[in-house]
Design a protein around this motif. Structure first.
Motif, PDB file in Angstrom:
ATOM      1  N   ALA A  30       0.826  -1.215   0.000  1.00 35.70           N
ATOM      2  CA  ALA A  30       0.000   0.000   0.000  1.00 35.70           C
ATOM      3  C   ALA A  30       0.857   1.261   0.000  1.00 35.70           C
ATOM      4  O   ALA A  30       0.400   2.329  -0.421  1.00 35.70           O
ATOM      5  N   GLY A  31       2.119   1.138   0.464  1.00 31.65           N
ATOM      6  CA  GLY A  31       3.003   2.299   0.501  1.00 31.65           C
ATOM      7  C   GLY A  31       3.766   2.517  -0.788  1.00 31.65           C
ATOM      8  O   GLY A  31       4.528   3.500  -0.893  1.00 31.65           O
ATOM      9  N   TRP A  32       3.601   1.622  -1.745  1.00 29.58           N
ATOM     10  CA  TRP A  32       4.308   1.768  -3.022  1.00 29.58           C
ATOM     11  C   TRP A  32       3.557   2.737  -3.936  1.00 29.58           C
ATOM     12  O   TRP A  32       2.414   3.109  -3.681  1.00 29.58           O
ATOM     13  N   ASP A  33       4.219   3.106  -5.052  1.00 32.56           N
ATOM     14  CA  ASP A  33       3.545   4.019  -5.975  1.00 32.56           C
ATOM     15  C   ASP A  33       2.480   3.259  -6.775  1.00 32.56           C
ATOM     16  O   ASP A  33       2.417   2.025  -6.752  1.00 32.56           O
ATOM     17  N   GLU A  34       1.630   4.015  -7.479  1.00 30.74           N
ATOM     18  CA  GLU A  34       0.458   3.421  -8.129  1.00 30.74           C
ATOM     19  C   GLU A  34       0.836   2.339  -9.138  1.00 30.74           C
ATOM     20  O   GLU A  34       0.192   1.288  -9.208  1.00 30.74           O
ATOM     21  N   GLN A  35       1.876   2.596  -9.928  1.00 31.75           N
ATOM     22  CA  GLN A  35       2.272   1.621 -10.945  1.00 31.75           C
ATOM     23  C   GLN A  35       2.688   0.305 -10.304  1.00 31.75           C
ATOM     24  O   GLN A  35       2.321  -0.786 -10.770  1.00 31.75           O
ATOM     25  N   GLN A  36       3.417   0.389  -9.230  1.00 39.42           N
ATOM     26  CA  GLN A  36       3.849  -0.817  -8.540  1.00 39.42           C
ATOM     27  C   GLN A  36       2.644  -1.555  -7.935  1.00 39.42           C
ATOM     28  O   GLN A  36       2.563  -2.784  -7.991  1.00 39.42           O
ATOM     29  N   ARG A  37       1.727  -0.779  -7.355  1.00 38.97           N
ATOM     30  CA  ARG A  37       0.538  -1.420  -6.757  1.00 38.97           C
ATOM     31  C   ARG A  37      -0.291  -2.111  -7.831  1.00 38.97           C
ATOM     32  O   ARG A  37      -0.814  -3.209  -7.619  1.00 38.97           O
ATOM     33  N   MET A  38      -0.413  -1.471  -8.999  1.00 34.47           N
ATOM     34  CA  MET A  38      -1.185  -2.080 -10.087  1.00 34.47           C
ATOM     35  C   MET A  38      -0.521  -3.366 -10.578  1.00 34.47           C
ATOM     36  O   MET A  38      -1.186  -4.359 -10.883  1.00 34.47           O
ATOM     37  N   THR A  39       0.782  -3.369 -10.614  1.00 33.99           N
ATOM     38  CA  THR A  39       1.502  -4.570 -11.046  1.00 33.99           C
ATOM     39  C   THR A  39       1.284  -5.709 -10.060  1.00 33.99           C
ATOM     40  O   THR A  39       1.003  -6.859 -10.448  1.00 33.99           O
ATOM     41  N   VAL A  40       1.384  -5.398  -8.795  1.00 32.21           N
ATOM     42  CA  VAL A  40       1.160  -6.428  -7.773  1.00 32.21           C
ATOM     43  C   VAL A  40      -0.289  -6.914  -7.823  1.00 32.21           C
ATOM     44  O   VAL A  40      -0.564  -8.113  -7.703  1.00 32.21           O
TER      45      VAL A  40
END
Length: 294
Positions: A30-40
């Motif tokens: 949840a603390g990552w940026d949006e692109q990283q969260r979308m990838t996960v």
């Protein structure tokens, strides 16, 4: 260097520990940026789809063997197995889950009156016991709240439940209201203005005393406690005998026939806890006391 005993211990594999680990990882993501969260998120969706399909095919195969099917059903008592299969939508929600879901739908309305409801017991195949708590416990409109709110919600979510029992609750609290607004009523009686009947003038009511009125085939007991007005069917919960000749002692109405005692504020029977007077919803509009028959 040798490992410590803690390092050699296998990771905990109970449901709470496993879910806690997932929660911790989700908190990290949840603390990552949006692109990283979308990838996960996409990765998780793909893995879920793969696992769901694998489980679905496995269950289809197991269903071909009666003995194995029994073992599969038995495995659902394992909370880890059940949780995973529920996550993938491969088993239906349990009765307890559906009842809790039903109670969740009425809790916001109960909360507006300072009350709540809790599940006490499930008695298969068709009965459930709930408890009204907070301001709903001991409230004279508890019967209406139970029938028009809680019972309807449970039966909507769980059609197999045909009997909803009310357990005795904990602490009670009183409601209050202004002169020109509803001064006391179940939150579920507010849903409609239809069905209210003028029962008395407000100035006819005396603090802690009873007033008997006949309305639409009902014999009613009315009383008031401060700004609160209560109304019951004029019938003892013991044998249905009229209560209008009963004595009132310190807020307790005593049945003139068999001396059963009832709290005039709540209708609760003090002699036999499992019964209570039949309650009708009440509201006060200006100088008019209105009731809605339960």
């Amino acid at each position: 260097m040798s490992a410590s005993p803690e390092q050699l211990s296998p990771p905990a594999n109970d449901l709470d520990s496993l879910l806690h680990e997932i929660d911790a990882l989700e908190g990290l993501v949840a603390g990552w940026d949006e692109q990283q969260r979308m990838t996960v998120g996409a990765l998780r969706t793909a893995i879920d789809a793969l696992n769901r399909e694998a489980f679905r095919r496995l269950i289809q195969q197991v269903k071909q063997e009666p003995a194995a099917l029994g073992a599969l059903k038995g495995s659902l008592s394992d909370d880890v197995v059940y949780t995973v299969l529920r996550h993938h939508g491969l088993v239906k929600a349990s009765l307890e889950e559906r009842i809790e879901a039903a109670l969740e739908t009425v809790r916001p309305q109960l909360a507006t009156h300072g009350g709540d409801v809790e599940l006490v017991a499930i008695e298969p195949p068709n009965a459930v016991t709930v408890r009204l708590v907070g301001a709903c416990d001991g409230c004279p409109a508890a019967g209406l709240t139970l029938s028009e709110g809680v019972e309807k919600a449970i039966r909507e979510h769980c059609p197999e439940i045909t009997e909803v029992r009310k357990a005795k609750g904990g602490t009670s609290a009183s409601s209050s209201g202004g002169e020109h607004v509803v001064s006391f009523v179940s939150p579920f009686a507010r849903a409609s203005d239809a069905g209210w009947t003028d029962a008395a003038k407000a100035d006819e009511l005396r603090e802690g005393e009873i007033l008997i009125k006949e309305r639409e085939g009902h014999s009613l007991i009315l009383s008031r406690f401060g700004s609160r007005v209560v109304c019951y069917e004029n019938a003892c919960a013991h044998l249905g005998m009229p209560m209008d000749m009963g004595e009132v002692r310190n807020g307790v109405l005593v049945c003139p026939h068999h001396a059963f005692e009832y709290s005039l504020e709540s209708g609760e029977c003090l002699t036999a806890k499992e019964v209570q007077l039949q309650t009708h919803a009440v509201r006060v509009l200006g100088d008019r006391v209105q009731v809605k028959f339960s």
